[in-house]
Design an enzyme around this catalytic site. Structure first.
Site, PDB file in Angstrom:
ATOM      1  N   LYS A  79     -15.115 -63.894  25.478  1.00 13.72           N
ATOM      2  CA  LYS A  79     -14.517 -62.694  25.620  1.00 13.72           C
ATOM      3  C   LYS A  79     -12.787 -64.193  24.399  1.00 13.72           C
ATOM      4  O   LYS A  79     -12.570 -64.905  25.003  1.00 13.72           O
ATOM      5  CB  LYS A  79     -13.403 -61.570  25.556  1.00 13.72           C
ATOM      6  N   SER A 159     -11.358 -52.743  25.548  1.00 13.21           N
ATOM      7  CA  SER A 159     -11.637 -53.657  24.441  1.00 13.21           C
ATOM      8  C   SER A 159     -12.411 -54.795  24.496  1.00 13.21           C
ATOM      9  O   SER A 159     -13.173 -55.767  23.680  1.00 13.21           O
ATOM     10  CB  SER A 159     -10.353 -54.384  25.077  1.00 13.21           C
ATOM     11  N   SER A 183     -11.980 -51.896  30.738  1.00 12.70           N
ATOM     12  CA  SER A 183     -12.505 -52.980  29.496  1.00 12.70           C
ATOM     13  C   SER A 183     -13.872 -53.673  29.443  1.00 12.70           C
ATOM     14  O   SER A 183     -14.239 -54.179  28.975  1.00 12.70           O
ATOM     15  CB  SER A 183     -10.762 -54.189  28.728  1.00 12.70           C
TER      16      SER A 183
HETATM   17  N1  GLN Z   1      -8.404 -48.602  27.723  1.00 15.65           N
HETATM   18  C1  GLN Z   1      -7.731 -48.863  28.623  1.00 15.65           C
HETATM   19  C2  GLN Z   1      -6.714 -49.440  27.380  1.00 15.65           C
HETATM   20  O1  GLN Z   1      -6.428 -49.571  26.613  1.00 15.65           O
HETATM   21  C3  GLN Z   1      -8.256 -50.591  29.775  1.00 15.65           C
HETATM   22  C4  GLN Z   1      -7.881 -51.693  28.159  1.00 15.65           C
HETATM   23  C5  GLN Z   1      -8.512 -52.813  28.937  1.00 15.65           C
HETATM   24  O2  GLN Z   1      -8.799 -52.700  30.608  1.00 15.65           O
HETATM   25  N2  GLN Z   1      -7.623 -53.505  28.544  1.00 15.65           N
HETATM   26  O3  GLN Z   1      -5.384 -49.653  28.137  1.00 15.65           O
END
Ligand code: GLN
Length: 492
Positions: A79, A159, A183
């Protein structure tokens, strides 16, 4: 040779050790799939083909001598949020420009130390803020899955959308990912892959671009439960470079996967039966319960009464920490600088032009909830709610060993479907944020396809440091479900 990309990580590692094929062959096979699929799926932001083949050759030399690490010769994706020495790392934000780290994150170093081969960097929501991969400066990722008879492009989730999509489309054997509020688990659920976020502190955050430090945690996305266990064993370590790293041994989860669930107590939290929950999610959950019962687990109803406050608390704590963490991007030290009329103006212009819309929204929310007049009303209150949520889990775990819930309220949705309304997007995280707020391990695995032919997944939330129970429950569900569906290869 392209069949090599269909192997699981576990089988690939065995095949490499047995010299059924070489690290160069399996790496090249993945690079070939990336060549075909990536222009359409956009999972990789950077393909490090030459480096991958060099690493593969080094692995082959070791394997020839009967040496090598746990993942020797296995090609994986990383990532964008993990710093990789000498390889561009941007967190998919313009503000980092072409930032090339001079150091390696601990998680990726652990993987290279065990012989993994890096194929490249994977797309994600900008600074990991998002649930659909649409906030990336490299453009969105396209989910390899489509509804049956419908060419609508779907989001792979976020994400870690690039990580999930690349695993689902066989562009790597497994990938690193990170989870601040879901995410790892939500993209895994949207792409029919498996992901686990370990207990907070199990994996080092050193060299991971920070979003919300008290919630961020690294973990893998892979093709099945065993592969995620194998990846996680290598990724986790006690690390003096991260003050929140737990100084505990990393268990050999791969060896306890098949212990079953006989005698285990599985809690079903009633508050996760949210209003308007679709029949297909309800049925999926019930099916999971039946499988666990049949395997000898006892099902108990439990209550997590503060669940309804989890999303509001998360969307205060996470932006607050982000606004503090992202203060470092000012055009002086990293990435891009947009000259203004004076120093203050340079800071402002750099940040205004460098950050994307969603990041700016969060930075403003974060600065607001931390400001002198509102600190107590928002930030402090959210911290208290967070403590209550942790106490809910502690209370529930007096009655059970692990919890079973759906991972997401729906299957993958269409690109652009929710991006106009941030609150609707945030609602997608309803089942995942609680585990981050409480620091608990949580895992997602695919169970079935819905009527439209899209994967649906269940989540297992364990006690702190008890990833083992997550893996055992997941393995029973995986074996019972026999889920082996793959996305139709429209990109081939
Ligand atoms: N969707 C969540 C956010 O936008 C979690 C994102 C994540 O886990 N990095 O904060």
């Amino acid at each position: 040779m392209s069949d090599l990309t269909k192997l699981t990580l576990t089988d690939a590692v065995k095949g490499l050790k047995a010299k059924d094929f070489s690290a160069r062959e399996i790496t090249q096979a993945h690079l070939d799939v990336i060549d075909k699929a990536n222009p359409q799926i956009n999972a990789y932001t950077l393909v490090t083909g030459e480096k991958a083949l060099e690493m593969a050759d080094a692995s082959d030399a070791k394997l020839a001598k009967g040496e090598g690490g746990i993942l020797e010769g296995a090609p994986i994706g990383v990532k964008e949020l993990f710093c990789t020495k000498g390889v561009r790392t941007t967190a998919c934000s313009d503000i980092l420009g072409n930032f090339v780290p001079t150091y390696e994150s601990t998680v990726t170093q652990n993987l290279w130390d065990q012989g993994a081969v890096m194929l490249g960097k994977l797309n994600m929501d900008q600074f990991a803020m998002g649930s659909s991969n649409e906030t990336s400066s490299f453009g969105n990722v396209v989910n390899p899955w489509r509804r049956v008879g419908d060419e609508t492009q779907l989001t792979p989730g976020g994400s870690s959308g690039g990580s999930a999509a690349s695993v689902a489309a066989d562009m790597c054997l497994a990938a690193t990912a990170s989870d601040t509020g879901g995410s790892i688990r939500q993209p895994a659920a949207f792409t029919g892959t498996v992901g686990i976020k370990p207990t907070y502190g199990r994996a080092s955050r050193y060299g991971m671009v920070a979003f919300a430090s008290s919630l961020d945690q690294a973990g893998p996305i892979a093709k099945n439960v065993e592969d995620t266990a194998l990846m996680l064993e290598v990724m986790c370590s006690a690390d003096d470079k991260d003050s929140t790293s737990l100084h505990v041994d990393t268990p050999k989860w791969t060896q306890s996967l098949s212990k079953g669930v006989k005698g285990m107590k599985i809690g079903i939290p009633k508050e996760y039966r949210v209003d308007g929950m679709s029949d297909e999610i309800e049925a999926l959950w019930q099916q999971g319960i039946e499988w666990l019962k049949a395997a000898g687990a006892e099902i108990v109803d439990v209550s997590l009464p503060h669940t309804k406050y989890a999303l509001p608390a998360y969307y205060i704590v996470a932006p607050a920490e982000a606004s503090s963490n992202l203060a470092r991007y000012d055009g002086m030290r990293y990435g891009v600088r947009k000259e203004g009329e004076n120093l203050d103006d340079t800071y402002a212009t750099t940040r205004a032009e460098g950050f994307g819309e969603e990041v700016k929204r969060r930075l403003m929310i974060g600065a607001y909830v931390l400001s002198a007049g509102y600190y107590d009303a928002y930030y402090l209150k959210a911290q208290k709610v967070r403590q209550r949520i942790l106490m809910d889990f502690q209370e529930a775990y007096k009655q059970c060993d692990a919890l079973l819930t759906p991972t997401c309220p729906s299957a993958a949705f269409g690109l652009g479907e929710k991006s106009a309304d941030p609150v609707e997007m945030y609602l997608n995280d309803i089942f995942t944020v609680t585990a981050n707020l409480a620091g608990l391990p949580a895992m997602s695995l695919p169970v079935s396809l819905n009527k439209q032919g899209l994967p649906l997944s269940l989540q297992i939330i364990g006690k702190a440091l008890d990833e083992e129970s997550c893996f055992r429950v997941a393995k029973v569900i995986e074996d019972s479900a026999g889920f082996s569906a793959k996305a139709k290869e429209w990109w081939a």
